[in-house]
Motif scaffolding. Structure first.
Motif, PDB file in Angstrom:
ATOM      1  N   THR A 186      -9.011  22.940  23.644  1.00  0.00           N
ATOM      2  CA  THR A 186      -9.534  24.291  23.806  1.00  0.00           C
ATOM      3  C   THR A 186      -9.930  24.493  25.259  1.00  0.00           C
ATOM      4  O   THR A 186     -10.695  23.701  25.808  1.00  0.00           O
ATOM      5  CB  THR A 186     -10.755  24.534  22.896  1.00  0.00           C
ATOM      6  OG1 THR A 186     -10.360  24.394  21.541  1.00  0.00           O
ATOM      7  CG2 THR A 186     -11.315  25.944  23.113  1.00  0.00           C
ATOM      8  N   ILE A 187      -9.386  25.534  25.874  1.00  0.00           N
ATOM      9  CA  ILE A 187      -9.804  25.953  27.207  1.00  0.00           C
ATOM     10  C   ILE A 187     -10.887  26.998  26.980  1.00  0.00           C
ATOM     11  O   ILE A 187     -10.611  28.091  26.495  1.00  0.00           O
ATOM     12  CB  ILE A 187      -8.625  26.531  28.010  1.00  0.00           C
ATOM     13  CG1 ILE A 187      -7.535  25.469  28.182  1.00  0.00           C
ATOM     14  CG2 ILE A 187      -9.107  27.054  29.354  1.00  0.00           C
ATOM     15  CD1 ILE A 187      -6.249  25.992  28.797  1.00  0.00           C
TER      16      ILE A 187
ATOM     17  N   ILE B  66     -12.042  29.860  32.316  1.00  0.00           N
ATOM     18  CA  ILE B  66     -11.186  29.588  33.475  1.00  0.00           C
ATOM     19  C   ILE B  66     -11.440  30.655  34.526  1.00  0.00           C
ATOM     20  O   ILE B  66     -11.704  31.811  34.200  1.00  0.00           O
ATOM     21  CB  ILE B  66      -9.704  29.535  33.047  1.00  0.00           C
ATOM     22  CG1 ILE B  66      -8.862  28.942  34.146  1.00  0.00           C
ATOM     23  CG2 ILE B  66      -9.199  30.880  32.618  1.00  0.00           C
ATOM     24  CD1 ILE B  66      -7.503  28.503  33.681  1.00  0.00           C
TER      25      ILE B  66
ATOM     26  N   VAL C 109      -0.159  27.781  31.148  1.00  0.00           N
ATOM     27  CA  VAL C 109      -0.806  26.549  30.711  1.00  0.00           C
ATOM     28  C   VAL C 109       0.249  25.474  30.472  1.00  0.00           C
ATOM     29  O   VAL C 109       1.259  25.728  29.815  1.00  0.00           O
ATOM     30  CB  VAL C 109      -1.622  26.788  29.424  1.00  0.00           C
ATOM     31  CG1 VAL C 109      -2.262  25.497  28.942  1.00  0.00           C
ATOM     32  CG2 VAL C 109      -2.659  27.879  29.635  1.00  0.00           C
TER      33      VAL C 109
ATOM     34  N   THR D 155      -9.739  33.587  27.577  1.00  0.00           N
ATOM     35  CA  THR D 155     -10.220  32.390  26.908  1.00  0.00           C
ATOM     36  C   THR D 155     -11.293  32.802  25.917  1.00  0.00           C
ATOM     37  O   THR D 155     -11.848  33.895  26.051  1.00  0.00           O
ATOM     38  CB  THR D 155     -10.805  31.386  27.925  1.00  0.00           C
ATOM     39  OG1 THR D 155     -11.837  32.019  28.664  1.00  0.00           O
ATOM     40  CG2 THR D 155      -9.737  30.854  28.850  1.00  0.00           C
TER      41      THR D 155
ATOM     42  N   VAL E 136      -4.436  18.729  31.731  1.00  0.00           N
ATOM     43  CA  VAL E 136      -4.178  20.141  31.473  1.00  0.00           C
ATOM     44  C   VAL E 136      -4.029  20.791  32.842  1.00  0.00           C
ATOM     45  O   VAL E 136      -4.895  20.633  33.711  1.00  0.00           O
ATOM     46  CB  VAL E 136      -5.325  20.799  30.684  1.00  0.00           C
ATOM     47  CG1 VAL E 136      -5.074  22.295  30.545  1.00  0.00           C
ATOM     48  CG2 VAL E 136      -5.480  20.149  29.319  1.00  0.00           C
TER      49      VAL E 136
ATOM     50  N   VAL F 232      -3.185  24.447  34.825  1.00  0.00           N
ATOM     51  CA  VAL F 232      -3.112  25.893  34.679  1.00  0.00           C
ATOM     52  C   VAL F 232      -2.748  26.480  36.037  1.00  0.00           C
ATOM     53  O   VAL F 232      -3.316  26.106  37.060  1.00  0.00           O
ATOM     54  CB  VAL F 232      -4.461  26.464  34.194  1.00  0.00           C
ATOM     55  CG1 VAL F 232      -4.398  27.976  34.106  1.00  0.00           C
ATOM     56  CG2 VAL F 232      -4.858  25.857  32.858  1.00  0.00           C
TER      57      VAL F 232
ATOM     58  N   SER G  16      -7.288  19.468  35.037  1.00  0.00           N
ATOM     59  CA  SER G  16      -8.375  18.678  34.442  1.00  0.00           C
ATOM     60  C   SER G  16      -7.741  17.513  33.712  1.00  0.00           C
ATOM     61  O   SER G  16      -6.873  17.720  32.856  1.00  0.00           O
ATOM     62  CB  SER G  16      -9.191  19.538  33.484  1.00  0.00           C
ATOM     63  OG  SER G  16     -10.184  18.734  32.861  1.00  0.00           O
TER      64      SER G  16
END
Length: 71
Positions: free
Chosen positions: A6-7, A10, A18, A37, A55, A57, A67
């Motif tokens: 889960t993001i 941002i 993503v 988000t 992850v 983006v 991240s």
């Protein structure tokens, strides 16, 4: 059983692309384009059994946000 990500938030210019990658940033899979988000998704095979992942983006301006997480 798959691993869900889960993001929560941002910062950057929407929309965002993503990706899920190996922990060193290689071998990335495109997941989706998002505009807001929170956003949740399942890590695809074969990365769903990895002990770590990244992850990545990319925002509308081309800025890259990453991240790395370990399980």
């Amino acid at each position: 059983m798959g691993l869900s990500i889960t993001i929560s938030s941002i910062t950057g210019s929407s929309p965002f692309d993503v990706y899920i990658c190996q922990s060193d940033g290689t071998g990335c899979f495109y997941i989706n384009e998002i505009s807001s988000t929170p956003y949740s998704f399942d890590i695809p095979v074969p990365y769903d059994t990895s002990t770590s992942y990244m992850v990545k983006v990319i925002d509308a301006e081309g800025c890259i946000i990453t991240s790395t997480q370990s399980l």
